[in-house]
Design a protein around this motif. Structure first.
Motif, short mmCIF file in Angstrom:
data_model
loop_
_atom_site.label_atom_id
_atom_site.label_comp_id
_atom_site.label_asym_id
_atom_site.label_seq_id
_atom_site.Cartn_x
_atom_site.Cartn_y
_atom_site.Cartn_z
N ILE A 1 4.68 -6.23 -5.25
CA ILE A 1 3.87 -6.53 -4.05
C ILE A 1 3.06 -7.82 -4.21
O ILE A 1 2.55 -8.34 -3.23
N THR B 1 -0.79 -12.82 2.59
CA THR B 1 -0.64 -11.38 2.79
C THR B 1 0.36 -10.82 1.80
O THR B 1 1.47 -11.36 1.68
N ARG C 1 2.98 -7.97 0.77
CA ARG C 1 3.79 -6.98 1.44
C ARG C 1 4.53 -6.13 0.41
O ARG C 1 4.92 -6.61 -0.64
N ASP C 2 4.72 -4.88 0.74
CA ASP C 2 5.46 -3.95 -0.11
C ASP C 2 6.74 -3.58 0.62
O ASP C 2 6.73 -2.82 1.58
N LEU C 3 7.88 -4.14 0.14
CA LEU C 3 9.15 -3.89 0.80
C LEU C 3 9.74 -2.53 0.45
O LEU C 3 10.73 -2.10 1.04
N ASP D 1 3.78 0.07 3.95
CA ASP D 1 2.52 -0.60 3.58
C ASP D 1 1.60 -0.84 4.76
O ASP D 1 0.55 -1.47 4.62
N GLY E 1 1.64 -2.90 7.13
CA GLY E 1 1.34 -4.31 7.37
C GLY E 1 0.93 -5.09 6.15
O GLY E 1 0.78 -6.31 6.21
N GLY E 2 0.73 -4.41 5.00
CA GLY E 2 0.41 -5.12 3.77
C GLY E 2 -1.07 -5.21 3.48
O GLY E 2 -1.89 -4.46 4.02
#
Length: 707
Positions: A186, A242, A244-246, A250, A252-253
């Motif tokens: 992340i 920002t 992000r967690d793919l 999340d 929106g992160g």
């Protein structure tokens, strides 16, 4: 002489026409799994057949080859080739690379061996392969299309490039799990990643959620009201980053620059405040993230009135109302569900709400001396409170300066004498025929007699006595500068502005709703209040009385004033109305208690609520994590901090029975353990977090990462 080792001879490879191949009934693969036949056919069409088929010649009764070859291993590839032939994209006689087995093993054995001995590609190898393709110019969508995986899968694999090479090496050596690696992805900060790994590798807590928590502890969630208000686009346009967690939801992160976000929020709040001040004409507008509870105390409140509907709007409303009622009645009598009817009713209801929710119109003169408070709501929307007048902005009225002297002094001297400057022993001069003001002492004596008589009369009329007290209460509650009451009844309401988050509680919101509702109904002029209360129905009077009286309740224990007797009366009051703070919605959390006390207090709370076993399992954690885990463990337990308990023991949980119902010890232990995270089930180590015990409260002034 040593015997020579016999050399292995591999089966020969040859091209066999497709129409000479048939599937063997001994193929072990019966269930569809993995890449579909359609996708495999497209892959073969794109790059050719990468793996030969394993075949055996079919023999007749005399043991002679018939020219037909059975396929015990490679059935899916054959089906894909068969599809290409059916589509006329491959000739029936096209040669197919095959390995012709000697038949020394069973067909079913060959089929099983090919499928069992196959090893799936390691995710790290897949990531490196995808990365190589991208470096050679292929985009994420093209890679996904060529290998029949989703674009999300490609992005997830490529996201592993954000992980420190050192951690990837540990993953390749099976010292880390894929879930842990995904948690580290992340953030692109390799130094921070390695710091977190070094921290958790020495502890029992290595869960992915804990890794994410450590990596995002200084960031702000995109779902935070401040981020929602500003917008991610505006934040990133200002240079914000920002995370992000793919690999997980999340929401929106996380925003990595809290200081920048705070700056953007304040700038937008000030701009919105100025826009409202200019467009609506208010004297002042104050803007802040939050205002302390009771921030409007001492200010006069005035309310607007909804604009009346025009004739066209009224006709439209009546027609819509009639259509809604008719459709609703018909649908209620129907036996079947109708999506179209449901949608039509929803549309009509929305239109009725739009017509009812007309804007409030304020008196322009009041607007010219009034103001507005603007803050952020819980969901990131603007919270606008209109209609407040500060004492210094009130209009100067000469009668205000003389109210304490006499309401009609100097105006009706000929009709009624008024008190003069005569002292207590002043005697009237009988020889002087001029009518002079009555002596002060005489006026005092006369009005004292009238007061006693009025008290007696009021005591014999409970209904009007109730109205009189209610009148005094309402004047104090709603009219800061209202007319005086003849009753010497005082009503004080503590502000409690020192307690953060109090205005966001469900109780404070309900009080504000009642205050707002009554404020809209009460007359604007305090001199009209008495007639309003006289005409009010009994149920409404009692509700208004209860609202005003409730605002004077003060059960706060202050460091300099323990108020022992008042607190004892507060318990009597609570007992009389059946008040239970747990049923009212109180839950012990890290924010309101657990994070503001020492670790010893946290463990004591868990021990009282859930038993010794649960307390021991979190004893090795740092204070922040201990508070969060304690909150999770104690959810639904009904445990209360000591200041919130009744003297009858409410809120105290028997630690001997916590977590069990007089069951066997083994069963009780299982009951307590089953809901705990896996890392809490390991043997706790001695914590080196002794400094945490010195923390007694959270510093509410620092920049909070998340609210």
């Amino acid at each position: 002489m040593a015997q020579a080792m016999e050399k292995i001879t591999l089966s020969a490879a040859r091209d066999i026409p497709f129409n000479k191949l048939v599937l063997s009934q001994q193929n072990v693969r019966k269930i569809k799994a993995g890449v579909s036949i359609e996708d495999l056919a497209e892959d073969i069409a794109h790059r050719g057949l990468l793996t030969s088929l394993n075949v055996r010649p079919e023999l007749d009764d005399d043991g002679n080859e018939t020219g037909i070859y059975r396929i015990p291993a490679g059935g899916r590839r054959y089906r894909a080739l068969e599809r290409l032939v059916a589509q006329k994209r491959l000739a029936k006689t096209a040669g197919v690379p095959c390995i012709v087995s000697k038949g020394e093993t069973l067909e079913v054995e060959d089929s099983l061996a090919e499928n069992v001995q196959r090893v799936s590609l390691h995710p790290l190898d897949q990531f490196r392969a995808f990365q190589t393709l991208r470096e050679q110019g292929l985009g994420e969508e093209e890679i996904a299309a060529r290998f029949f995986v989703s674009v999300v899968t490609v992005r997830q694999r490529l996201r592993l490039a954000s992980v420190s090479p050192r951690l990837l090496d540990l993953y390749a050596e099976d010292e880390m799990t894929l879930e842990q690696i995904m948690a580290f992805s992340i953030t692109n900060d390799h130094v921070r990643q390695e710091q977190v790994w070094d921290t958790i590798s020495r502890s029992h807590s290595r869960e992915p959620y804990y890794i994410r928590r450590l990596l995002t502890e200084t960031a702000i969630r995109a779902s935070d009201r401040r981020a929602v208000y500003v917008g991610i686009e505006a934040y990133e346009a200002a240079g914000g980053v920002t995370m992000r967690d793919l690999f997980d939801q999340d929401q929106g992160g996380w925003l990595q620059d809290p200081a920048l976000l705070e700056q953007l929020v304040m700038e937008k709040l000030k701009a919105d405040a100025e826009g409202i001040r200019i467009s609506e004409g208010w004297l002042w507008v104050e803007a802040a993230f939050d205002f302390p509870y009771g921030h409007t105390s001492g200010l006069r409140r005035f309310y607007g009135e909804q604009a009346e509907m025009t004739e066209d709007e009224l006709a439209h409303y009546d027609a819509t109302r009639a259509e809604y009622d008719k459709l609703d009645a018909e649908y209620a009598a129907a036996n079947e569900y109708s999506e179209a009817t449901e949608q039509k009713l929803e549309e009509l209801g929305s239109e009725l709400d739009r017509l009812n929710d007309r804007p409030y119109v304020f008196d322009p003169q009041e607007i010219a001396r009034g103001g507005v408070f603007i803050s952020l709501g819980a969901s990131g929307e603007l919270k606008i409170e209109r209609g407040f007048v500060r004492p210094e902005d009130e209009p100067k009225d000469e009668t205000d300066l003389t109210d304490d002297i006499g309401d009609d002094h100097g105006a009706h001297d000929s009709a009624r004498p008024v008190t003069g400057a005569g002292g207590e022993g002043t005697q009237p001069d009988d020889e002087d025929e001029t009518i002079k003001p009555l002596p002060d002492r005489l006026v005092l004596d006369l009005t004292a007699a009238r007061t006693i008589a009025l008290r007696n009369a009021l005591a014999n009329n409970p209904v009007i006595a109730f109205v009189a007290v209610l009148h005094a209460f309402v004047l104090k509650t709603f009219y800061v500068y209202g007319s005086d009451s003849c009753l010497e009844v005082t009503l004080q309401s503590a502000r409690f502005s020192q307690t953060p988050g109090l205005g966001d509680t469900v109780w404070a919101k309900e009080i504000d709703q009642r205050q707002e509702g009554w404020g809209q109904d009460l007359p604007k002029d305090p001199n009209d209040l008495w007639d309003f209360l006289i005409k009010l129905d009994e149920v409404s009077r009692q509700a208004l009385f209860a609202h005003c009286a409730s605002l004077s309740v003060n059960a706060v224990i202050e460091p300099w004033n323990k108020r022992t007797r008042a607190i004892a009366h507060a318990e009597q009051l609570a007992s009389s109305i059946g008040f239970d703070i747990v049923e009212a919605g109180w839950t012990t959390t890290a924010d309101n208690y657990l994070g503001r006390v020492t670790k010893a207090h946290i463990l004591q709370a868990v021990r009282e609520a859930k038993g010794d076993q649960a307390a021991e399992l979190i004893g090795h954690l740092k204070k922040t994590d201990m508070a969060r885990e304690a909150e999770r463990l104690m959810t639904g337990s009904g445990w209360l901090p000591e200041p919130l308990r009744m003297t009858n023991g409410e809120g105290i949980i028997d630690s001997d029975a916590a977590g069990d119902d007089a069951v066997e010890p083994e069963q009780a232990e299982t009951t307590e353990i089953e809901d705990l995270p896996a890392f809490l089930l390991e043997e706790p180590e001695a914590s080196s977090d002794g400094a945490d015990d010195t923390e007694s409260e959270i510093n509410d002034e620092h920049l909070a990462a998340a609210e």
